[in-house]
Design a protein around this motif. Structure first.
Motif, PDB file in Angstrom:
ATOM      1  N   UNK A 274      11.106   3.939  -1.817  1.00 14.64           N
ATOM      2  CA  UNK A 274      12.463   3.905  -1.255  1.00 14.64           C
ATOM      3  C   UNK A 274      12.823   2.479  -0.843  1.00 14.64           C
ATOM      4  N   UNK A 275      14.094   2.292  -0.522  1.00 15.98           N
ATOM      5  CA  UNK A 275      14.575   0.949  -0.186  1.00 15.98           C
ATOM      6  C   UNK A 275      13.910   0.413   1.079  1.00 15.98           C
ATOM      7  N   UNK A 276      13.582   1.266   2.012  1.00 11.08           N
ATOM      8  CA  UNK A 276      12.929   0.835   3.253  1.00 11.08           C
ATOM      9  C   UNK A 276      11.629   0.097   2.941  1.00 11.08           C
ATOM     10  N   UNK A 277      10.821   0.652   2.053  1.00 13.99           N
ATOM     11  CA  UNK A 277       9.556   0.008   1.712  1.00 13.99           C
ATOM     12  C   UNK A 277       9.766  -1.225   0.837  1.00 13.99           C
ATOM     13  N   UNK A 278      10.766  -1.173  -0.044  1.00 14.95           N
ATOM     14  CA  UNK A 278      11.016  -2.343  -0.887  1.00 14.95           C
ATOM     15  C   UNK A 278      11.454  -3.539  -0.058  1.00 14.95           C
ATOM     16  N   UNK A 279      12.353  -3.313   0.878  1.00  9.67           N
ATOM     17  CA  UNK A 279      12.810  -4.416   1.738  1.00  9.67           C
ATOM     18  C   UNK A 279      11.681  -4.855   2.671  1.00  9.67           C
ATOM     19  N   UNK A 280      10.888  -3.884   3.158  1.00  3.94           N
ATOM     20  CA  UNK A 280       9.755  -4.218   4.018  1.00  3.94           C
ATOM     21  C   UNK A 280       8.731  -5.080   3.322  1.00  3.94           C
ATOM     22  N   UNK A 281       8.623  -4.957   2.010  1.00  5.56           N
ATOM     23  CA  UNK A 281       7.736  -5.831   1.250  1.00  5.56           C
ATOM     24  C   UNK A 281       8.430  -7.136   0.880  1.00  5.56           C
ATOM     25  N   UNK A 282       9.700  -7.053   0.491  1.00  2.42           N
ATOM     26  CA  UNK A 282      10.406  -8.201  -0.064  1.00  2.42           C
ATOM     27  C   UNK A 282      10.575  -9.330   0.954  1.00  2.42           C
ATOM     28  N   UNK A 283      10.984  -9.000   2.176  1.00  2.23           N
ATOM     29  CA  UNK A 283      11.292 -10.050   3.154  1.00  2.23           C
ATOM     30  C   UNK A 283      10.038 -10.841   3.558  1.00  2.23           C
ATOM     31  N   UNK A 284       8.973 -10.194   4.039  1.00  2.00           N
ATOM     32  CA  UNK A 284       7.795 -11.006   4.424  1.00  2.00           C
ATOM     33  C   UNK A 284       7.138 -11.689   3.241  1.00  2.00           C
ATOM     34  N   UNK A 285       7.175 -11.058   2.061  1.00  2.74           N
ATOM     35  CA  UNK A 285       6.583 -11.701   0.887  1.00  2.74           C
ATOM     36  C   UNK A 285       7.360 -12.957   0.521  1.00  2.74           C
TER      37      UNK A 285
ATOM     38  N   UNK B 103      13.273 -14.681 -10.490  1.00  4.88           N
ATOM     39  CA  UNK B 103      14.221 -15.632 -11.073  1.00  4.88           C
ATOM     40  C   UNK B 103      14.849 -15.075 -12.348  1.00  4.88           C
ATOM     41  N   UNK B 104      14.064 -14.356 -13.150  1.00  5.01           N
ATOM     42  CA  UNK B 104      14.564 -13.857 -14.423  1.00  5.01           C
ATOM     43  C   UNK B 104      15.281 -12.516 -14.288  1.00  5.01           C
ATOM     44  N   UNK B 105      14.826 -11.635 -13.368  1.00  3.20           N
ATOM     45  CA  UNK B 105      15.352 -10.270 -13.335  1.00  3.20           C
ATOM     46  C   UNK B 105      15.920  -9.844 -11.988  1.00  3.20           C
ATOM     47  N   UNK B 106      15.793 -10.684 -10.983  1.00  3.89           N
ATOM     48  CA  UNK B 106      16.296 -10.389  -9.652  1.00  3.89           C
ATOM     49  C   UNK B 106      15.712  -9.088  -9.080  1.00  3.89           C
ATOM     50  N   UNK B 107      14.443  -8.887  -9.249  1.00  3.44           N
ATOM     51  CA  UNK B 107      13.754  -7.728  -8.696  1.00  3.44           C
ATOM     52  C   UNK B 107      12.256  -8.015  -8.638  1.00  3.44           C
ATOM     53  N   UNK B 108      11.553  -7.128  -7.943  1.00  3.24           N
ATOM     54  CA  UNK B 108      10.108  -7.255  -7.851  1.00  3.24           C
ATOM     55  C   UNK B 108       9.467  -6.895  -9.188  1.00  3.24           C
ATOM     56  N   UNK B 109       8.310  -7.452  -9.500  1.00  2.00           N
ATOM     57  CA  UNK B 109       7.585  -7.034 -10.702  1.00  2.00           C
ATOM     58  C   UNK B 109       7.264  -5.542 -10.661  1.00  2.00           C
ATOM     59  N   UNK B 110       7.369  -4.874 -11.808  1.00  5.21           N
ATOM     60  CA  UNK B 110       7.131  -3.430 -11.887  1.00  5.21           C
ATOM     61  C   UNK B 110       5.648  -3.072 -11.894  1.00  5.21           C
ATOM     62  N   UNK B 111       4.800  -4.001 -12.261  1.00 12.20           N
ATOM     63  CA  UNK B 111       3.393  -3.703 -12.479  1.00 12.20           C
ATOM     64  C   UNK B 111       2.697  -3.227 -11.201  1.00 12.20           C
ATOM     65  N   UNK B 112       1.881  -2.180 -11.376  1.00 10.72           N
ATOM     66  CA  UNK B 112       1.061  -1.731 -10.250  1.00 10.72           C
ATOM     67  C   UNK B 112       0.037  -2.795  -9.863  1.00 10.72           C
TER      68      UNK B 112
ATOM     69  N   UNK C  94       0.836  -1.197   0.000  1.00  6.21           N
ATOM     70  CA  UNK C  94       0.000   0.000   0.000  1.00  6.21           C
ATOM     71  C   UNK C  94       0.874   1.252   0.000  1.00  6.21           C
ATOM     72  N   UNK C  95       1.931   1.240   0.805  1.00  9.78           N
ATOM     73  CA  UNK C  95       2.844   2.377   0.821  1.00  9.78           C
ATOM     74  C   UNK C  95       3.496   2.623  -0.529  1.00  9.78           C
ATOM     75  N   UNK C  96       3.902   1.549  -1.194  1.00 14.20           N
ATOM     76  CA  UNK C  96       4.526   1.699  -2.517  1.00 14.20           C
ATOM     77  C   UNK C  96       3.518   2.185  -3.551  1.00 14.20           C
ATOM     78  N   UNK C  97       2.265   1.759  -3.448  1.00 17.58           N
ATOM     79  CA  UNK C  97       1.241   2.268  -4.354  1.00 17.58           C
ATOM     80  C   UNK C  97       1.009   3.757  -4.159  1.00 17.58           C
ATOM     81  N   UNK C  98       1.316   4.262  -2.986  1.00 16.60           N
ATOM     82  CA  UNK C  98       1.168   5.691  -2.701  1.00 16.60           C
ATOM     83  C   UNK C  98       2.439   6.477  -3.025  1.00 16.60           C
TER      84      UNK C  98
END
Length: 449
Positions: free
Chosen positions: A218-229, A349-358, A210-214
């Motif tokens: 930043x890296x804080x929110x990306x890591x906050x999503x990445x680890x629990x996901x 697996x293919x790009x080593x990052x989260x999907x860009x799509x909203x 939700x924070x990223x949609x708003x």
């Protein structure tokens, strides 16, 4: 005596509703008590090992949230312990010596976890990093042990073992350890343990989505999503395999529950797997059927025989529509979460990052609520599917409820009292105590009148 029996029959519905509300609320906090400590400690360990201030900051914030959720879970769990005795004396009075032992062990586990949650929270920046993380290990272990104890008690209710009944129906030769490790204990515990990591992981990730949609990318929110996901993503496919295990346990020990889950009346060879539909007149209507699916799931044989509800007396059948629809909701939401995990895993697996799509962030944002819905639906399947028994095949739920008069009115005064307290607080705000001049204001806090 007739008056008491009448009260008991009238008490059954309100007692069930009170217990359902309390359990449904508490189980969410229980998930955080099982999984959140391990996630927090992992993030702190990872952050300190890499010198990553963002991960350390996340772990610190999550530790505070963990303590608040633990306190809320302690309150809701205490309420449940009272309800077990007050609402269901026929169960606890007759079988307490058999399956009460896990609750005793869970009490010890709770106090250990409570102590070390406090040590971990208040030891931040006061203990060395090594000592601080080591202080969390008893907290993590105690959460798992407490969950096992409670689930083992529920598994015993589904498949009662560890005792005998004499000619008068009295419990004799109670063996609490044998009762704890019945035929469905391990399957139910692993199923719940993985569900806790799914619920916790998806719920935390949904906050940061939700924070990223708003716009907070930043890296804080990306890591906050990445680890629990990632935690939830690892648990989800394993949970699907465990679902096959627990379905076989149900088929072996509670065939009536399995028949209700599938809305199957007739005993069938080559039984299909039913999706959706409503059950009436001893038949499931409007369902989509996967040919041979149920026989393959249960027997790993397309022509395996699956017993139907016709094998069970009418007064011993669970409410089919509730069980069937709850089971379908659990499986349907679980498959949707699996597809979300597959999307995330493929892109990583293919790009080593989260999907860009909203749309991916939107899906993650609702995944937390979806995971809770799946877990609640699973517990509805488990508990309602056991009906009309509270101890499967031995003690009916109607015979275990308290005969005390007026039981249905218990929630009313509590709600009124809470509303009255809230009104008093709103109309009469707390007064602040002035700090004498010359004293350190940091050493004083306002005290309500």
């Amino acid at each position: 005596m007739l008056e008491f029996l009448a009260d008991a029959s009238g008490n059954l519905y309100p007692a069930r509703m009170q217990m359902a509300l309390s359990l449904g609320w508490h189980i969410v906090f229980a998930c955080f008590g099982i999984a959140f400590p391990a996630i927090v400690v992992f993030v702190e360990w990872r952050g300190r090992r890499r010198g990553d201030e963002v991960m350390i900051a996340l772990a610190h914030k999550w530790a505070k949230a963990m303590a608040v959720l633990f306190a809320a879970g302690a309150v809701s769990g205490t309420l449940l312990s009272f309800e077990m005795g007050i609402l269901w004396p026929g169960l606890m009075g007759r079988f307490g010596e058999v399956f009460g032992f896990p609750f005793v062990l869970e009490g010890f586990a709770f106090f250990v976890e409570a102590i070390f949650v406090g040590v971990y929270l208040f030891g931040w920046n006061r203990l060395s990093p090594r000592a601080h993380m080591l202080s969390a290990l008893p907290m993590v272990v105690a959460g798992i042990v407490g969950a096992f104890c409670v689930v083992s008690a529920n598994a015993w209710m589904n498949n009662p073992t560890g005792f005998r009944l004499d000619e008068l129906g009295n419990v004799v030769d109670a063996r609490p350890w044998a009762a704890m490790f019945g035929p469905s204990t391990w399957a139910q515990f692993v199923h719940m343990w993985l569900a806790a990591f799914m619920v916790t992981g998806f719920l935390i990730a949904s906050v940061y989505a939700v924070g990223m949609l708003r716009g907070r990318r930043d890296r804080y929110h990306r890591v906050g999503l990445l680890v629990p996901l990632t935690v939830a993503a690892l648990a989800t496919p394993v949970q699907i395999g465990v679902g096959d295990w627990i379905a076989n346990v149900v088929a072996d020990n509670q065939p009536a529950k399995l028949a209700a889950m599938e809305g199957q009346y007739e005993t069938t060879s080559g039984a299909g797997l039913s999706l959706g539909g409503l059950y009436w007149d001893d038949q499931l209507h409007y369902a989509v059927e996967i040919p041979y699916g149920l026989s393959l799931l249960i027997h790993h044989d397309p022509y395996g025989v699956v017993p139907g509800l016709e094998e069970v007396p009418a007064d011993e059948r669970p409410p089919v529509n509730v069980v069937h629809l709850a089971y379908n909701a659990m499986v349907g939401v679980g498959v949707a979460l699996l597809l979300l995990v597959a999307w995330y895993g493929l892109v990583w697996w293919r790009r080593r990052r989260l999907p860009d799509s909203a749309w991916f962030l939107r899906a993650v944002a609702v995944s937390g609520v979806a995971a809770v819905v799946a877990m609640e639906a699973g517990w509805i399947t488990t508990e309602v599917g056991r009906q009309p028994w509270v101890v499967y095949g031995i003690l009916r739920t109607a015979d275990a409820v308290s005969p005390a008069p007026g039981l249905g009115a218990l929630p009313v005064p509590r709600v009124r009292w809470q509303l009255r307290q809230d009104r008093v607080r709103a109309d009469d705000p707390p007064q602040h105590v002035a700090v004498p001049a010359g004293q350190d204001q940091g050493d004083h806090r306002f005290r309500p009148r």
